[in-house]
Scaffold this motif. Structure first.
Motif, mmCIF file in Angstrom:
data_model
loop_
_atom_site.group_PDB
_atom_site.id
_atom_site.type_symbol
_atom_site.label_atom_id
_atom_site.label_comp_id
_atom_site.label_asym_id
_atom_site.label_seq_id
_atom_site.Cartn_x
_atom_site.Cartn_y
_atom_site.Cartn_z
ATOM 1 N N VAL A 59 0.862 -1.184 0.000
ATOM 2 C CA VAL A 59 0.000 0.000 0.000
ATOM 3 C C VAL A 59 0.898 1.233 0.000
ATOM 4 O O VAL A 59 1.690 1.432 0.923
ATOM 5 N N TRP A 60 0.791 2.003 -1.057
ATOM 6 C CA TRP A 60 1.628 3.192 -1.204
ATOM 7 C C TRP A 60 0.947 4.360 -0.501
ATOM 8 O O TRP A 60 -0.116 4.818 -0.921
ATOM 9 N N ALA A 61 1.544 4.822 0.593
ATOM 10 C CA ALA A 61 0.981 5.962 1.339
ATOM 11 C C ALA A 61 2.096 6.989 1.522
ATOM 12 O O ALA A 61 2.225 7.592 2.578
ATOM 13 N N ALA A 62 2.895 7.142 0.470
ATOM 14 C CA ALA A 62 4.111 7.952 0.635
ATOM 15 C C ALA A 62 4.047 9.271 -0.137
ATOM 16 O O ALA A 62 5.074 9.783 -0.555
ATOM 17 N N GLY A 63 2.876 9.803 -0.281
ATOM 18 C CA GLY A 63 2.813 11.139 -0.866
ATOM 19 C C GLY A 63 1.576 11.361 -1.714
ATOM 20 O O GLY A 63 1.002 10.419 -2.271
ATOM 21 N N VAL A 64 1.147 12.627 -1.744
ATOM 22 C CA VAL A 64 -0.021 13.001 -2.548
ATOM 23 C C VAL A 64 0.316 14.212 -3.409
ATOM 24 O O VAL A 64 1.273 14.934 -3.139
ATOM 25 N N ARG A 65 -0.496 14.426 -4.426
ATOM 26 C CA ARG A 65 -0.373 15.584 -5.297
ATOM 27 C C ARG A 65 -1.786 16.056 -5.641
ATOM 28 O O ARG A 65 -2.757 15.328 -5.402
ATOM 29 N N GLY A 66 -1.895 17.227 -6.216
ATOM 30 C CA GLY A 66 -3.208 17.704 -6.640
ATOM 31 C C GLY A 66 -3.680 16.930 -7.870
ATOM 32 O O GLY A 66 -2.874 16.346 -8.606
ATOM 33 N N ASN A 67 -4.981 16.943 -8.098
ATOM 34 C CA ASN A 67 -5.586 16.237 -9.235
ATOM 35 C C ASN A 67 -4.915 16.650 -10.562
ATOM 36 O O ASN A 67 -4.772 17.844 -10.847
ATOM 37 N N SER A 68 -4.519 15.664 -11.359
ATOM 38 C CA SER A 68 -3.747 15.965 -12.579
ATOM 39 C C SER A 68 -4.557 16.738 -13.629
ATOM 40 O O SER A 68 -3.980 17.345 -14.537
ATOM 41 N N ILE A 69 -5.890 16.762 -13.477
ATOM 42 C CA ILE A 69 -6.717 17.526 -14.432
ATOM 43 C C ILE A 69 -6.343 19.010 -14.400
ATOM 44 O O ILE A 69 -6.368 19.698 -15.423
ATOM 45 N N VAL A 70 -5.974 19.503 -13.233
ATOM 46 C CA VAL A 70 -5.662 20.930 -13.086
ATOM 47 C C VAL A 70 -4.445 21.280 -13.945
ATOM 48 O O VAL A 70 -4.441 22.260 -14.694
ATOM 49 N N GLU A 71 -3.441 20.432 -13.845
ATOM 50 C CA GLU A 71 -2.217 20.635 -14.633
ATOM 51 C C GLU A 71 -2.515 20.497 -16.128
ATOM 52 O O GLU A 71 -2.095 21.332 -16.938
ATOM 53 N N LYS A 72 -3.282 19.456 -16.458
ATOM 54 C CA LYS A 72 -3.617 19.217 -17.874
ATOM 55 C C LYS A 72 -4.389 20.385 -18.470
ATOM 56 O O LYS A 72 -4.373 20.613 -19.681
ATOM 57 N N SER A 73 -5.116 21.124 -17.620
ATOM 58 C CA SER A 73 -5.945 22.227 -18.112
ATOM 59 C C SER A 73 -5.150 23.509 -18.318
ATOM 60 O O SER A 73 -5.721 24.545 -18.636
ATOM 61 N N GLY A 74 -3.849 23.454 -18.094
ATOM 62 C CA GLY A 74 -2.989 24.590 -18.411
ATOM 63 C C GLY A 74 -2.683 25.511 -17.243
ATOM 64 O O GLY A 74 -2.014 26.523 -17.419
ATOM 65 N N PHE A 75 -3.169 25.193 -16.044
ATOM 66 C CA PHE A 75 -2.807 26.026 -14.891
ATOM 67 C C PHE A 75 -1.370 25.710 -14.498
ATOM 68 O O PHE A 75 -0.923 24.565 -14.609
ATOM 69 N N GLU A 76 -0.675 26.745 -14.012
ATOM 70 C CA GLU A 76 0.688 26.510 -13.545
ATOM 71 C C GLU A 76 0.612 25.824 -12.176
ATOM 72 O O GLU A 76 -0.088 26.302 -11.281
ATOM 73 N N THR A 77 1.284 24.691 -12.041
ATOM 74 C CA THR A 77 1.150 23.925 -10.789
ATOM 75 C C THR A 77 2.503 23.461 -10.253
ATOM 76 O O THR A 77 3.486 23.376 -10.986
ATOM 77 N N MET A 78 2.504 23.133 -8.959
ATOM 78 C CA MET A 78 3.624 22.434 -8.339
ATOM 79 C C MET A 78 3.027 21.184 -7.727
ATOM 80 O O MET A 78 2.141 21.279 -6.883
ATOM 81 N N ARG A 79 3.487 20.015 -8.159
ATOM 82 C CA ARG A 79 2.877 18.731 -7.746
ATOM 83 C C ARG A 79 1.348 18.802 -7.856
ATOM 84 O O ARG A 79 0.608 18.438 -6.952
ATOM 85 N N GLY A 80 0.893 19.349 -8.983
ATOM 86 C CA GLY A 80 -0.542 19.375 -9.267
ATOM 87 C C GLY A 80 -1.322 20.429 -8.501
ATOM 88 O O GLY A 80 -2.552 20.448 -8.548
#
Ligand code: FAD
Ligand code: NAD
Length: 407
Positions: free
Chosen positions: A259-280
């Motif tokens: 079970v991987w519980a070693a980190g989270v990021r923001g939903n990748s849709i935000v990045e795909k939609s062209g917003f500037e992101t850091m770890r989503g």
């Protein structure tokens, strides 16, 4: 006069609380409010580790959205967001398209696997109701299979690896140490056959948290059979288990459950939609708007907020997502009413951090510096959980879904 379209994406802590706040603030004729979510229920991510371990049923974790929104004020759309087009003010859904005047992005978190080979394919993650349910079923299945397999092939069925000793990893282990003895009894298995291994890259669990409390949690879990591999990095995952390394020494751990519980990021849709992101995550303006977009607000785990005192981002938590929803709803109400001067800055109020260790133990810090352990902390954790239900849906929701058994 045209009523503005307010579209809220995601019914997690940030999105749903924004919707409920707006439904309380705005009159029916002031705005058209649409809430979009993948499922027709809201789930409490902060309880998912309990569903994953099987210590509570997933129905206690989720709440039908229709139970907390008023259909005359909010139009609920059960659909999946595919992409946001902020230039055209449109949102593409799997089954349609929406136009907005004001948008709230509250699409939550995903597992961050840092490109580590095999994790996406072979490891589980505690990310939503479906993934939690899958982990619970898989653990039960491993126990059920054990006595049906030849001796030389079965040890890995009872080896459970948790990647990461952050709060998610520790809370999940706290549930597992309660659940494993029950499963051993149910499937006639000696508890000594089960290995619970936690792999953490840092030299200590919960890096950065109060040392005394970390030791309390570690002792608690070790006494109940958890093996910690600290300063050890997960390098690869395969159907056979994981490969880890410590001080250049590489080791393979055979396990049917990782079970991987070693980190989270923001939903990748935000990045795909062209917003500037850091770890989503979008580094939001003080009023929670996305830089360059006056009409787009971002709340919860998709938002990145810097703690100026230490010049580092606040950790993505439900506590902050819920507070962001208050500011976001107030700011949207101000815009809808043409009162730009009433736009507020978001100021988080961190009330503390309490980490559960199963149903009846916990540890944490509240009110800035007060340390709590054991039963007292476990009760505090349940009060925090119930407080959110109270805020969302009042007493009836607390009675329906709350944690009312304190001991
Ligand atoms: P989420 O709660 O992730 O909700 C996102 C919503 O968006 C979901 O309803 C999802 O279905 C929906 N969605 C996602 N993608 C789409 C799409 N494409 N289309 C439509 N809808 C979509 N924080 C604390 O403060 N205290 C705790 O004790 C705590 N415990 C935790 C325990 C665990 C096991 C985990 C994993 C996290 C914990 N956290 C805790 C962190 C907390 O859960 C998150 O910070 C919080 O859930 C973020 O809220 P959110 O509103 O941004 O998104
Ligand atoms: P996290 O990022 O806080 O912790 C991840 C851990 O995994 C870290 O300790 C990191 O050193 C370790 N790690 C990273 N890569 C690794 C590798 N390759 N091998 C081994 N270890 C590795 O993530 P989380 O625990 O999922 O927490 C996510 C967010 O949710 C945080 O903001 C947290 O505060 C919040 N949360 C809060 C609570 C609570 O308040 N009770 C509970 C759960 C989660």
């Amino acid at each position: 006069l045209k009523r503005p379209n307010v579209v809220i994406l995601g019914a997690g802590y940030g999105g749903l609380m924004t919707a409920v706040n707006l439904q309380r603030t705005l009159g029916v004729n002031e705005a058209n409010i649409t809430l979009v979510n993948k499922h027709d229920y809201h789930y409490q991510s902060t309880w998912l580790h309990e569903g994953a371990a099987g210590t509570i049923h997933h129905d206690q974790i989720r709440i039908p959205i229709k139970d907390v929104i008023q259909s005359n004020k909010i139009d609920f759309v059960k659909d999946t967001v595919v992409e946001i087009n902020p230039k055209e003010k449109k949102v593409k859904l799997e089954n349609g398209e929406l136009s907005y005047d004001y948008l709230v992005i509250g699409l939550g978190f995903e597992a961050e696997t840092f490109g580590i080979k095999g994790l996406k394919e072979y490891a589980f993650s505690i990310a939503n109701i479906n993934s939690a349910r899958l982990i619970r079923e898989h653990i039960d299945y491993c126990f059920a299979r054990y006595n049906n397999e030849p001796e030389e092939k079965r040890d890995e069925l009872l080896t459970f690896v948790v990647g990461g000793a952050g709060f998610t990893g520790i809370e999940f282990l706290g549930e597992l140490v309660n659940r494993i003895p029950q499963l051993c009894q149910e499937f006639d298995i000696d508890r000594k056959k089960v290995r619970l291994i936690c792999v953490e890259a840092a030299p200590t669990p919960l890096p950065g948290f109060n040392q005394q409390l970390v030791e309390y949690a570690m002792d608690y879990l070790e006494q109940r059979g958890v093996e910690f591999k600290l300063g050890t990095i997960i390098k690869e995952c395969s159907p056979e288990g994981i490969i880890v390394s410590k001080d250049d020494e590489v080791e393979e751990i055979k396990a049917k459950t990782v079970v991987w519980a070693a980190g989270v990021r923001g939903n990748s849709i935000v990045e795909k939609s062209g917003f500037e992101t850091m770890r989503g995550r979008v580094k939001v303006e003080p009023d929670l708007r996305a830089p360059g977009y006056e009409d787009v607000f971002v709340v919860g785990d998709c938002a990145l907020l810097i703690n100026e005192e230490i010049n580092r981002p606040y950790p993505p938590t439900a506590q902050i997502a819920i507070q962001m929803a208050d500011t976001c709803a107030a700011n949207i109400a101000a815009l809808v009413r043409g009162k730009e001067e009433e736009i507020q800055k978001f100021v988080p109020n961190i009330r503390g951090t309490v980490c559960s260790l199963g149903h009846d133990d916990a540890m944490g810090i509240i009110f800035g510096n007060r340390k709590l352990y054991g039963t007292q902390a476990a009760i505090m954790k349940k009060i925090i959980d119930n407080r959110y239900l109270w805020k969302l849906g009042g007493l009836s929701l607390v009675l329906k879904k709350g944690k009312l058994k304190f001991f």
